[in-house]
Design a protein around this motif. Structure first.
Motif, mmCIF file in Angstrom:
data_model
loop_
_atom_site.group_PDB
_atom_site.id
_atom_site.type_symbol
_atom_site.label_atom_id
_atom_site.label_comp_id
_atom_site.label_asym_id
_atom_site.label_seq_id
_atom_site.Cartn_x
_atom_site.Cartn_y
_atom_site.Cartn_z
ATOM 1 N N ASN A 1 15.955 20.914 5.357
ATOM 2 C CA ASN A 1 14.970 21.479 4.438
ATOM 3 C C ASN A 1 14.633 20.495 3.322
ATOM 4 O OD1 ASN A 1 14.694 23.915 5.779
ATOM 5 N ND2 ASN A 1 16.340 24.909 4.638
ATOM 6 N N ALA A 2 15.655 19.799 2.817
ATOM 7 C CA ALA A 2 15.411 18.827 1.743
ATOM 8 C C ALA A 2 14.529 17.684 2.233
ATOM 9 C CB ALA A 2 16.739 18.288 1.218
ATOM 10 N N VAL A 3 14.787 17.201 3.441
ATOM 11 C CA VAL A 3 13.977 16.104 4.002
ATOM 12 C C VAL A 3 12.536 16.550 4.188
ATOM 13 C CG1 VAL A 3 13.611 14.688 6.059
ATOM 14 C CG2 VAL A 3 15.905 14.917 5.095
ATOM 15 N N TRP A 4 12.337 17.746 4.750
ATOM 16 C CA TRP A 4 10.975 18.215 5.000
ATOM 17 C C TRP A 4 10.220 18.491 3.707
ATOM 18 C CZ3 TRP A 4 7.699 18.261 8.902
ATOM 19 C CH2 TRP A 4 8.179 18.040 10.180
ATOM 20 N N GLU A 5 10.893 18.997 2.703
ATOM 21 C CA GLU A 5 10.217 19.237 1.421
ATOM 22 C C GLU A 5 9.779 17.924 0.791
ATOM 23 O OE1 GLU A 5 12.997 21.508 -0.788
ATOM 24 O OE2 GLU A 5 12.712 23.341 0.398
ATOM 25 N N THR A 6 10.630 16.904 0.887
ATOM 26 C CA THR A 6 10.253 15.588 0.356
ATOM 27 C C THR A 6 9.089 14.994 1.131
ATOM 28 O OG1 THR A 6 12.562 15.220 -0.296
ATOM 29 C CG2 THR A 6 11.120 13.294 -0.202
ATOM 30 N N LEU A 7 9.129 15.121 2.456
ATOM 31 C CA LEU A 7 8.040 14.596 3.286
ATOM 32 C C LEU A 7 6.726 15.298 2.966
ATOM 33 C CD1 LEU A 7 7.253 12.738 5.675
ATOM 34 C CD2 LEU A 7 7.737 14.666 7.191
ATOM 35 N N GLN A 8 6.775 16.611 2.825
ATOM 36 C CA GLN A 8 5.559 17.357 2.487
ATOM 37 C C GLN A 8 4.997 16.909 1.142
ATOM 38 O OE1 GLN A 8 6.094 21.481 1.427
ATOM 39 N NE2 GLN A 8 4.142 22.066 2.367
ATOM 40 N N PHE A 9 5.876 16.751 0.163
ATOM 41 C CA PHE A 9 5.455 16.301 -1.168
ATOM 42 C C PHE A 9 4.758 14.949 -1.091
ATOM 43 C CE2 PHE A 9 6.487 13.835 -4.991
ATOM 44 C CZ PHE A 9 5.989 14.657 -5.990
ATOM 45 N N ALA A 10 5.336 14.005 -0.332
ATOM 46 C CA ALA A 10 4.780 12.657 -0.254
ATOM 47 C C ALA A 10 3.466 12.634 0.519
ATOM 48 C CB ALA A 10 5.797 11.712 0.388
ATOM 49 N N HIS B 1 1.811 13.771 -10.135
ATOM 50 C CA HIS B 1 2.481 15.062 -10.355
ATOM 51 C C HIS B 1 2.999 15.165 -11.787
ATOM 52 C CE1 HIS B 1 2.627 17.505 -6.678
ATOM 53 N NE2 HIS B 1 2.397 16.360 -6.051
ATOM 54 N N TRP B 2 3.454 14.064 -12.342
ATOM 55 C CA TRP B 2 3.839 14.077 -13.758
ATOM 56 C C TRP B 2 2.630 14.386 -14.645
ATOM 57 C CZ3 TRP B 2 7.275 9.019 -13.880
ATOM 58 C CH2 TRP B 2 8.515 9.305 -13.307
ATOM 59 N N ILE B 3 1.503 13.767 -14.313
ATOM 60 C CA ILE B 3 0.281 14.018 -15.102
ATOM 61 C C ILE B 3 -0.136 15.480 -14.975
ATOM 62 C CG2 ILE B 3 -2.167 13.453 -15.308
ATOM 63 C CD1 ILE B 3 -1.452 10.623 -14.321
ATOM 64 N N ALA B 4 -0.070 16.027 -13.758
ATOM 65 C CA ALA B 4 -0.430 17.428 -13.556
ATOM 66 C C ALA B 4 0.489 18.349 -14.342
ATOM 67 C CB ALA B 4 -0.375 17.773 -12.066
ATOM 68 N N ALA B 5 1.788 18.015 -14.364
ATOM 69 C CA ALA B 5 2.735 18.822 -15.144
ATOM 70 C C ALA B 5 2.436 18.713 -16.630
ATOM 71 C CB ALA B 5 4.166 18.371 -14.848
ATOM 72 N N ILE C 1 0.840 -1.206 0.000
ATOM 73 C CA ILE C 1 0.000 0.000 0.000
ATOM 74 C C ILE C 1 0.868 1.247 0.000
ATOM 75 C CG2 ILE C 1 -1.628 1.345 1.373
ATOM 76 C CD1 ILE C 1 -2.858 -1.280 2.310
ATOM 77 N N ILE C 2 1.902 1.261 0.850
ATOM 78 C CA ILE C 2 2.792 2.424 0.912
ATOM 79 C C ILE C 2 3.515 2.627 -0.412
ATOM 80 C CG2 ILE C 2 4.863 3.343 2.029
ATOM 81 C CD1 ILE C 2 3.953 1.938 4.596
ATOM 82 N N LEU C 3 4.012 1.540 -1.004
ATOM 83 C CA LEU C 3 4.727 1.655 -2.281
ATOM 84 C C LEU C 3 3.818 2.169 -3.385
ATOM 85 C CD1 LEU C 3 6.896 -1.611 -2.208
ATOM 86 C CD2 LEU C 3 7.659 0.745 -1.853
ATOM 87 N N LEU D 1 3.219 5.924 -2.907
ATOM 88 C CA LEU D 1 4.369 6.751 -3.273
ATOM 89 C C LEU D 1 4.536 6.834 -4.784
ATOM 90 C CD1 LEU D 1 6.980 5.670 -0.560
ATOM 91 C CD2 LEU D 1 5.615 7.755 -0.652
ATOM 92 N N VAL D 2 4.355 5.699 -5.462
ATOM 93 C CA VAL D 2 4.422 5.718 -6.932
ATOM 94 C C VAL D 2 3.290 6.578 -7.497
ATOM 95 C CG1 VAL D 2 4.208 4.307 -9.014
ATOM 96 C CG2 VAL D 2 5.606 3.507 -7.101
ATOM 97 N N GLY D 3 2.114 6.488 -6.870
ATOM 98 C CA GLY D 3 0.988 7.295 -7.322
ATOM 99 C C GLY D 3 1.226 8.777 -7.149
#
Length: 545
Positions: free
Chosen positions: A270-279, A18-22, A6-8, A11-13
């Motif tokens: 900052n890099a870790v938190w930005e990634t966490l927020q994104f996920a 985001h690719w689709i949105a772009a 489920i987690i994997l 994360l892939v989703g």
């Protein structure tokens, strides 16, 4: 399907949506794409995720609220405090009353306390959804800051109203004064606890670092645990865990600009938190979409509870609620801005009435998210006598429909409402940043001047390095380019690199002094500190080679 899969898949989703949105060029907001993808996952897999409200709140809310409290510009929040608090508390109570009565009028089969409970879960806007919906929309800075501030604080008032309505339904009594006292304790206690907890953690961390040195990985892990600690502790003593997480993030913002952490720690954190927020942001909406097939399976039960069979009637109820939410929000925002203009004539610049177009945009931007669905799912299954909680399925269906409807309305309406709206320059911000850069460059030159005093036998080579670095800062002070970064020649001497680090640390100290004395805002300080951190890390890496 086990938890790991489920987690994997989630994360892939997140990445795929985001690719689709772009690829869609920003025409469709990522939350809508993620909800659609989640619905596809729910229909085509055997996920069977049960969205437990308590677990959902604990896993997702603390870090996201903490990060929003950390990043929201404090000066803007202070400048807009009156309107933000009016929306976060006054509008919530106004919405609960208005929408609750409207629901009881169109759905007489739904008991009045349940109507108010549903109105309570619909009243607060969602901070994650609100931020995501305006990411690609050109929006006036003041409007954006008000939306962010409102969404940070209105969850607490909405959840208090929800608990009160459920208590009335379960007990048949209306504990007004205890509820009022509970609201005050939840708000004040939550903010105080969050501030104190974050400060205490920072103090202990600083004490340990002073004696054992700073380990970047442990510092990052502590920052990740901070919001969960504040949230759990506040919940245990009956305060608002939502406000505790937000307040902890605000204290973290103040601690961050103190300059106590190493540059490499701030960069990696900052890099870790930005990634966490994104996920987490993406996973929230994927989970919401995954719940939709199961929610739609309740249509027949929900229609039976409403007294009118068929999906069409449910759609009418949802549209009526969305319209009521928008109208009540428009009225409250218009009145709030009107009063603010009358009380702050020196800032109104002759404007006597609110801008109707911006007020309408504020109304449309009040989107609901997964916190609303989790609140609806938290309604009890049974009454104390063992009978089923009345109209529970209907409330969940309406909440899900309002979430989707508000997101679609914002995605379609906001770009059209804000198209052509002039985005005023932010002269104060520009002036603050320019002043901060000048002061930082002067501090760096002063530090280099002290380093240039006679100190040893290799005076000539060291003085040449000082002159070289000082010339760079003199050139930057003269030009004041907004995005100038330290340049390093491949054959630079290690002495020059060390002097660059010395100058950059003097810059950081000057920036910290400016924000501590309230001469610049915290977001400008973060921007400038990030520049000095990156430059310092680059020079330190080069000096080690």
């Amino acid at each position: 399907m086990n938890l790991l899969w489920i987690i994997l898949v989630l994360l892939v989703g997140v990445v795929a949506t985001h690719w689709i949105a772009a690829a869609a060029g920003g025409r469709i907001a990522p939350p809508l794409i993620q909800i659609a993808a989640g619905a596809v996952i729910g229909l085509t897999t055997n996920f069977g995720v049960t969205l437990q409200p308590e677990l959902f709140f604990l896993l997702f809310l603390p870090p996201l609220l903490f990060l929003d409290g950390w990043r929201v510009p404090k000066r803007d929040l202070q400048d807009n405090a009156a309107i933000v608090l009016s929306l976060a508390f006054g509008l919530v109570f106004f919405t609960v009353l208005g929408v609750g009565l409207m629901l009881h009028a169109i759905l007489p089969a739904m008991p009045l306390p349940v109507c108010f409970a549903l109105a309570a879960v619909l009243s607060p806007t969602d901070v994650v959804a609100a931020t995501a919906m305006v990411t690609h929309v050109p929006i006036p800075r003041r409007l954006l800051r008000i939306l962010e501030g409102e969404a940070l604080f209105n969850d607490a008032s909405g959840l208090v109203c929800l608990r009160l309505a459920v208590a009335v339904m379960m007990t048949g009594t209306f504990p007004f004064w205890p509820s009022l006292g509970g609201l005050a304790w939840a708000a004040v206690g939550g903010v105080a606890l969050g501030l104190a907890f974050s400060w205490a953690i920072a103090s202990v961390k600083l004490w340990v670092v002073a004696r054992l040195g700073e380990n970047t990985s442990s510092q990052i892990l502590i920052s990740l645990l901070n919001p969960y600690g504040a949230y759990v502790l506040a919940d245990a003593i009956g305060c608002s865990p939502v406000l505790a997480a937000v307040a902890a993030g605000m204290m973290m913002s103040w601690i961050e600009v103190s300059g106590q952490a190493l540059a490499v720690t701030r960069i990696r954190r900052n890099a870790v938190w930005e990634t966490l927020q994104f996920a987490l942001n993406g996973a929230i909406f994927l989970l919401l979409g995954e719940q939709l097939p199961g929610i739609m399976a309740r249509v027949d039960a929900g229609a039976a509870e409403s007294g009118h069979a068929g999906l069409g009637w449910l759609a009418i109820y949802v549209l009526a609620v969305i319209a009521a939410l928008a109208v009540l929000r428009f009225i409250w925002v218009w009145i709030s801005v009107f009063i603010w203009l009358r009380l702050n004539k020196e800032f109104a610049h002759g404007q006597r009435l609110p801008n109707g177009r911006l007020v309408l945009a504020m109304s449309v931007a009040g989107v609901r998210g997964t916190v609303t669905l989790a609140g609806a799912l938290s309604l009890p299954l049974f009454l104390p006598d063992g009978s089923a909680f009345p109209s529970r399925d209907l409330a969940i269906l309406i909440a899900a429909g309002v979430i989707l409807g508000s997101l679609i309305l914002a995605n379609v309406g906001l770009p059209r409402l804000l198209k052509g709206v002039p985005l005023p320059q932010e002269p104060r911000q520009d002036q603050q940043e320019r002043m901060a850069r000048i002061e930082a460059a002067k501090a760096a030159i002063a530090a280099l001047g002290r380093a240039g005093e006679p100190q040893g036998p290799e005076e000539g080579r060291r003085l040449a390095a000082v002159a070289l670095v000082a010339d760079y800062y003199q050139h930057r002070l003269a030009q004041l380019q907004p995005e100038v970064r330290g340049a390093q020649e491949e054959d630079a001497l290690h002495a020059e690199e060390r002097l660059h680090v010395l100058a950059l640390r003097a810059e950081s100290a000057a920036i910290v002094g400016l924000v501590r004395s309230h001469r610049i805002s915290s977001d400008i300080a973060r921007k400038l500190l990030r520049e000095t951190d990156l430059a310092e890390a680059a020079f330190e890496t080069a000096s080690e080679d």
